[in-house]
Scaffold this active site. Structure first.
Site, PDB file in Angstrom:
ATOM      1  N   ILE A  10       0.826  -1.227   0.000  1.00 17.96           N
ATOM      2  CA  ILE A  10       0.000   0.000   0.000  1.00 17.96           C
ATOM      3  C   ILE A  10       0.856   1.270   0.000  1.00 17.96           C
ATOM      4  O   ILE A  10       0.397   2.329  -0.425  1.00 17.96           O
ATOM      5  CB  ILE A  10      -0.982  -0.008   1.201  1.00 17.96           C
ATOM      6  N   THR A  11       2.106   1.175   0.451  1.00 15.31           N
ATOM      7  CA  THR A  11       2.980   2.364   0.446  1.00 15.31           C
ATOM      8  C   THR A  11       3.592   2.614  -0.935  1.00 15.31           C
ATOM      9  O   THR A  11       4.278   3.624  -1.131  1.00 15.31           O
ATOM     10  CB  THR A  11       4.129   2.215   1.471  1.00 15.31           C
ATOM     11  N   SER A  83      10.284  -4.616  -6.666  1.00 18.20           N
ATOM     12  CA  SER A  83       9.688  -4.374  -7.987  1.00 18.20           C
ATOM     13  C   SER A  83      10.644  -3.762  -9.006  1.00 18.20           C
ATOM     14  O   SER A  83      10.243  -3.540 -10.144  1.00 18.20           O
ATOM     15  CB  SER A  83       8.476  -3.449  -7.827  1.00 18.20           C
ATOM     16  N   SER A 124       3.340  -9.275 -14.260  1.00 15.60           N
ATOM     17  CA  SER A 124       4.048  -8.211 -14.975  1.00 15.60           C
ATOM     18  C   SER A 124       4.388  -8.603 -16.408  1.00 15.60           C
ATOM     19  O   SER A 124       4.686  -9.774 -16.702  1.00 15.60           O
ATOM     20  CB  SER A 124       5.346  -7.921 -14.214  1.00 15.60           C
ATOM     21  N   GLU A 126       7.070  -8.076 -17.639  1.00 20.61           N
ATOM     22  CA  GLU A 126       8.463  -8.553 -17.624  1.00 20.61           C
ATOM     23  C   GLU A 126       8.523 -10.073 -17.763  1.00 20.61           C
ATOM     24  O   GLU A 126       9.570 -10.624 -18.096  1.00 20.61           O
ATOM     25  CB  GLU A 126       9.173  -8.115 -16.344  1.00 20.61           C
ATOM     26  N   TYR A 148      13.885 -10.633 -11.395  1.00 26.21           N
ATOM     27  CA  TYR A 148      12.533 -10.103 -11.161  1.00 26.21           C
ATOM     28  C   TYR A 148      11.528 -10.823 -12.064  1.00 26.21           C
ATOM     29  O   TYR A 148      10.480 -11.302 -11.597  1.00 26.21           O
ATOM     30  CB  TYR A 148      12.519  -8.597 -11.425  1.00 26.21           C
TER      31      TYR A 148
HETATM   32  P1  NDP Z   1       6.398  -0.110  -5.784  1.00 25.74           P
HETATM   33  O1  NDP Z   1       7.811  -0.513  -5.848  1.00 25.74           O
HETATM   34  O2  NDP Z   1       6.025   1.333  -5.861  1.00 25.74           O
HETATM   35  O3  NDP Z   1       5.774  -0.690  -4.426  1.00 25.74           O
HETATM   36  C1  NDP Z   1       6.135  -1.954  -3.921  1.00 25.74           C
HETATM   37  C2  NDP Z   1       5.492  -2.144  -2.562  1.00 25.74           C
HETATM   38  O4  NDP Z   1       5.865  -3.425  -2.030  1.00 25.74           O
HETATM   39  C3  NDP Z   1       5.912  -1.108  -1.510  1.00 25.74           C
HETATM   40  O5  NDP Z   1       4.766  -0.767  -0.738  1.00 25.74           O
HETATM   41  C4  NDP Z   1       6.906  -1.889  -0.657  1.00 25.74           C
HETATM   42  O6  NDP Z   1       7.017  -1.412   0.662  1.00 25.74           O
HETATM   43  C5  NDP Z   1       6.246  -3.252  -0.669  1.00 25.74           C
HETATM   44  N1  NDP Z   1       7.134  -4.342  -0.259  1.00 25.74           N
HETATM   45  C6  NDP Z   1       8.374  -4.633  -0.754  1.00 25.74           C
HETATM   46  N2  NDP Z   1       8.863  -5.725  -0.128  1.00 25.74           N
HETATM   47  C7  NDP Z   1       7.928  -6.133   0.763  1.00 25.74           C
HETATM   48  C8  NDP Z   1       7.844  -7.187   1.688  1.00 25.74           C
HETATM   49  N3  NDP Z   1       8.835  -8.082   1.849  1.00 25.74           N
HETATM   50  N4  NDP Z   1       6.728  -7.311   2.458  1.00 25.74           N
HETATM   51  C9  NDP Z   1       5.720  -6.424   2.326  1.00 25.74           C
HETATM   52  N5  NDP Z   1       5.734  -5.379   1.476  1.00 25.74           N
HETATM   53  C10 NDP Z   1       6.832  -5.242   0.684  1.00 25.74           C
HETATM   54  O7  NDP Z   1       5.620  -0.934  -6.923  1.00 25.74           O
HETATM   55  P2  NDP Z   1       4.372  -0.500  -7.833  1.00 25.74           P
HETATM   56  O8  NDP Z   1       3.329   0.101  -6.978  1.00 25.74           O
HETATM   57  O9  NDP Z   1       4.866   0.206  -9.033  1.00 25.74           O
HETATM   58  O10 NDP Z   1       3.876  -1.921  -8.358  1.00 25.74           O
HETATM   59  C11 NDP Z   1       2.931  -2.700  -7.613  1.00 25.74           C
HETATM   60  C12 NDP Z   1       3.077  -4.165  -7.985  1.00 25.74           C
HETATM   61  O11 NDP Z   1       2.821  -4.327  -9.385  1.00 25.74           O
HETATM   62  C13 NDP Z   1       4.463  -4.751  -7.752  1.00 25.74           C
HETATM   63  O12 NDP Z   1       4.289  -6.108  -7.381  1.00 25.74           O
HETATM   64  C14 NDP Z   1       5.131  -4.668  -9.105  1.00 25.74           C
HETATM   65  O13 NDP Z   1       6.143  -5.619  -9.235  1.00 25.74           O
HETATM   66  C15 NDP Z   1       3.941  -4.952 -10.006  1.00 25.74           C
HETATM   67  N6  NDP Z   1       4.003  -4.391 -11.335  1.00 25.74           N
HETATM   68  C16 NDP Z   1       4.257  -3.059 -11.498  1.00 25.74           C
HETATM   69  C17 NDP Z   1       4.291  -2.501 -12.743  1.00 25.74           C
HETATM   70  C18 NDP Z   1       4.543  -1.033 -12.917  1.00 25.74           C
HETATM   71  O14 NDP Z   1       4.808  -0.619 -14.042  1.00 25.74           O
HETATM   72  N7  NDP Z   1       4.432  -0.221 -11.889  1.00 25.74           N
HETATM   73  C19 NDP Z   1       4.075  -3.327 -13.952  1.00 25.74           C
HETATM   74  C20 NDP Z   1       3.709  -4.691 -13.661  1.00 25.74           C
HETATM   75  C21 NDP Z   1       3.708  -5.199 -12.402  1.00 25.74           C
HETATM   76  P3  NDP Z   1       8.084  -0.237   1.067  1.00 25.74           P
HETATM   77  O15 NDP Z   1       7.365   1.050   0.787  1.00 25.74           O
HETATM   78  O16 NDP Z   1       8.299  -0.541   2.497  1.00 25.74           O
HETATM   79  O17 NDP Z   1       9.296  -0.424   0.193  1.00 25.74           O
HETATM   80  P1  GDP Z   2      11.222  -1.835 -16.108  1.00 24.09           P
HETATM   81  O1  GDP Z   2      10.554  -2.024 -17.432  1.00 24.09           O
HETATM   82  O2  GDP Z   2      10.372  -2.323 -14.977  1.00 24.09           O
HETATM   83  O3  GDP Z   2      12.591  -2.369 -16.056  1.00 24.09           O
HETATM   84  O4  GDP Z   2      11.215  -0.241 -15.894  1.00 24.09           O
HETATM   85  P2  GDP Z   2      12.399   0.840 -15.895  1.00 24.09           P
HETATM   86  O5  GDP Z   2      11.718   2.166 -15.943  1.00 24.09           O
HETATM   87  O6  GDP Z   2      13.342   0.606 -14.779  1.00 24.09           O
HETATM   88  O7  GDP Z   2      13.180   0.581 -17.264  1.00 24.09           O
HETATM   89  C1  GDP Z   2      12.549   0.694 -18.515  1.00 24.09           C
HETATM   90  C2  GDP Z   2      13.608   0.648 -19.617  1.00 24.09           C
HETATM   91  O8  GDP Z   2      14.368   1.858 -19.571  1.00 24.09           O
HETATM   92  C3  GDP Z   2      14.620  -0.502 -19.501  1.00 24.09           C
HETATM   93  O9  GDP Z   2      14.757  -1.104 -20.762  1.00 24.09           O
HETATM   94  C4  GDP Z   2      15.911   0.184 -19.112  1.00 24.09           C
HETATM   95  O10 GDP Z   2      17.078  -0.458 -19.623  1.00 24.09           O
HETATM   96  C5  GDP Z   2      15.729   1.543 -19.791  1.00 24.09           C
HETATM   97  N1  GDP Z   2      16.580   2.586 -19.193  1.00 24.09           N
HETATM   98  C6  GDP Z   2      17.458   3.381 -19.859  1.00 24.09           C
HETATM   99  N2  GDP Z   2      18.099   4.194 -19.018  1.00 24.09           N
HETATM  100  C7  GDP Z   2      17.604   3.920 -17.772  1.00 24.09           C
HETATM  101  C8  GDP Z   2      17.911   4.455 -16.472  1.00 24.09           C
HETATM  102  O11 GDP Z   2      18.752   5.323 -16.305  1.00 24.09           O
HETATM  103  N3  GDP Z   2      17.204   3.938 -15.441  1.00 24.09           N
HETATM  104  C9  GDP Z   2      16.238   2.960 -15.610  1.00 24.09           C
HETATM  105  N4  GDP Z   2      15.543   2.512 -14.552  1.00 24.09           N
HETATM  106  N5  GDP Z   2      15.959   2.423 -16.823  1.00 24.09           N
HETATM  107  C10 GDP Z   2      16.640   2.904 -17.881  1.00 24.09           C
END
Ligand code: NDP
Ligand code: GDP
Length: 323
Positions: A10-11, A83, A124, A126, A148
């Site tokens: 949620i954070t 993530s 995802s 990915e 990941y």
């Molecule tokens: P964020 O990285 O912003 O958030 C991840 C969250 O997971 C944070 O609240 C973090 O807490 C929490 N967390 C990490 N480790 C643990 C743990 N061991 N136990 C409990 N909580 C934990 O991710 P997003 O909001 O961007 O993404 C949400 C989900 O969707 C993720 O699972 C991500 O992999 C997946 N996803 C995201 C995409 C995107 O483009 N955003 C695309 C596809 C999938 P803390 O704040 O303490 O670090």
């Molecule tokens: P991802 O798709 O979850 O890996 O999201 P990112 O935003 O981290 O990366 C998206 C793409 O941007 C990947 O192909 C990276 O290699 C490319 N990329 C290029 N420069 C950067 C950089 O400086 N930081 C990150 N995070 N990604 C980069």
């Protein structure tokens, strides 16, 4: 009776938007928050009076059992994960523990406490990695290219397996990249929009990036949490791809973000090997026609609007630090 949703993560970016969406629909919301030596509630600071937070961690199954037993949710959204793809090479085991095995811990806890709970797993794009079909859809085989991606494949298949083995309402949303002003600063979109703000306000002159050739299908986070909710309201548990169907390169991202403040990205962006990855996911683009047809899901915000909103938000945030 009010609906009750438990959100892990949620954070994070998505957790904060999903909590807003559910509160607007009169849900009671419980957030599982892991222990940290400093508070990290920035994204949900405006919501803390309206939600309940409990300590918990995907690495500690008992904490999940207690949260489920005491709160009695009707829906569980598993958004917690390590993530960030780049960090998953430095932290492969931790990524597996949280992003992969954490899903099993939560599914097992649900099975024990209340198998009627509807479960959403944050899968995802990915997982498609070195893509075997374009565009990618629900039936496209996976070929993950990072610890990941491998962990998300595990999380996806354990969700499908618990659905088939125990008849759980366990759904997996295969979401392509989605961004917003609340995106983590380490991801490339937010790194660029924050960099643009710093350059525009005279704090720095250059922005160092890695591979400019890779492309992504980037959507808007608020639109995507709506799809998560729709999946749990559907008649049965199924997997859905959520994407825009459009693909953009890092170059195009830079062009729009720098252009939004009247700058030319060529004057500021430097390529830095440090941001290259051991393996790359080069060309992701998704086909969301199943979600559109069955769930009636539609995206509302396009790429340019989203990047411009992020630039504006970062300009305001950086300017506030200068006062
Ligand atoms: P964020 O990285 O912003 O958030 C991840 C969250 O997971 C944070 O609240 C973090 O807490 C929490 N967390 C990490 N480790 C643990 C743990 N061991 N136990 C409990 N909580 C934990 O991710 P997003 O909001 O961007 O993404 C949400 C989900 O969707 C993720 O699972 C991500 O992999 C997946 N996803 C995201 C995409 C995107 O483009 N955003 C695309 C596809 C999938 P803390 O704040 O303490 O670090
Ligand atoms: P991802 O798709 O979850 O890996 O999201 P990112 O935003 O981290 O990366 C998206 C793409 O941007 C990947 O192909 C990276 O290699 C490319 N990329 C290029 N420069 C950067 C950089 O400086 N930081 C990150 N995070 N990604 C980069």
């Amino acid at each position: 009776m009010p609906k009750r949703a438990l959100i892990t993560g949620i954070t994070g970016q998505d957790g904060s938007y999903l909590a807003e969406l559910l509160l607007d629909m009169d849900y009671e919301v419980l957030g599982v928050v892991r222990r940290s030596s400093t508070t990290n509630l920035e994204r949900i600071a405006h919501l803390v009076d309206r939600i309940t937070l409990v300590p918990g961690d995907l690495q500690d199954e008992t904490s999940l059992l207690y949260a489920l037993r005491d709160f009695k949710p009707t829906e569980v959204y598993n958004l917690a994960a390590q993530s960030f793809v780049h960090s998953s090479w430095a932290l492969p085991v931790l990524t597996g523990e949280t992003t992969a095995l954490g899903v099993t811990r939560l599914l097992d806890a649900i099975r024990i406490v209340d198998p009627e709970i509807r479960f959403y797993q944050a899968s995802s794009s990915e997982m498609f990695g070195k893509v075997l079909e374009t565009p990618q859809r629900e039936t496209t085989p996976f070929y993950p290219r990072s610890p990941y991606g491998v962990s998300k494949v595990y999380g996806h298949w354990i969700t499908v397996n618990y659905r088939e083995s125990y008849d759980l309402f366990a759904t997996s949303g295969i979401l392509f990249n989605h961004e917003s002003p609340r995106r983590g600063i380490e991801f490339v979109t937010r790194k660029v929009t924050d960099g643009v703000a710093r350059i525009k306000l005279g704090l720095t002159h250059e922005l160092r990036l890695g591979n400019l050739e890779s492309t992504r299908d980037w959507g808007y986070a608020r639109d995507y949490v709506q799809a998560m909710w729709l999946m749990l309201q559907h008649d049965g548990p199924e997997d859905f791809v959520v994407a825009t169907g459009e693909t953009r390169s890092i170059r195009e991202l830079c062009e729009i973000a720098f252009g939004a403040v009247g700058l030319d990205w060529h004057d500021h962006v430097k390529v830095d090997e440090r941001f290259y990855r051991p393996a790359e996911v080069d060309a992701l683009v998704g086909d969301a026609s199943k979600a559109e047809r069955i769930l009636g899901w539609r995206r509302k915000v396009d790429f340019k609007e989203m990047v411009e909103e992020m630039v504006e938000s970062d300009l305001a945030a950086v300017a506030a630090t200068l006062r």
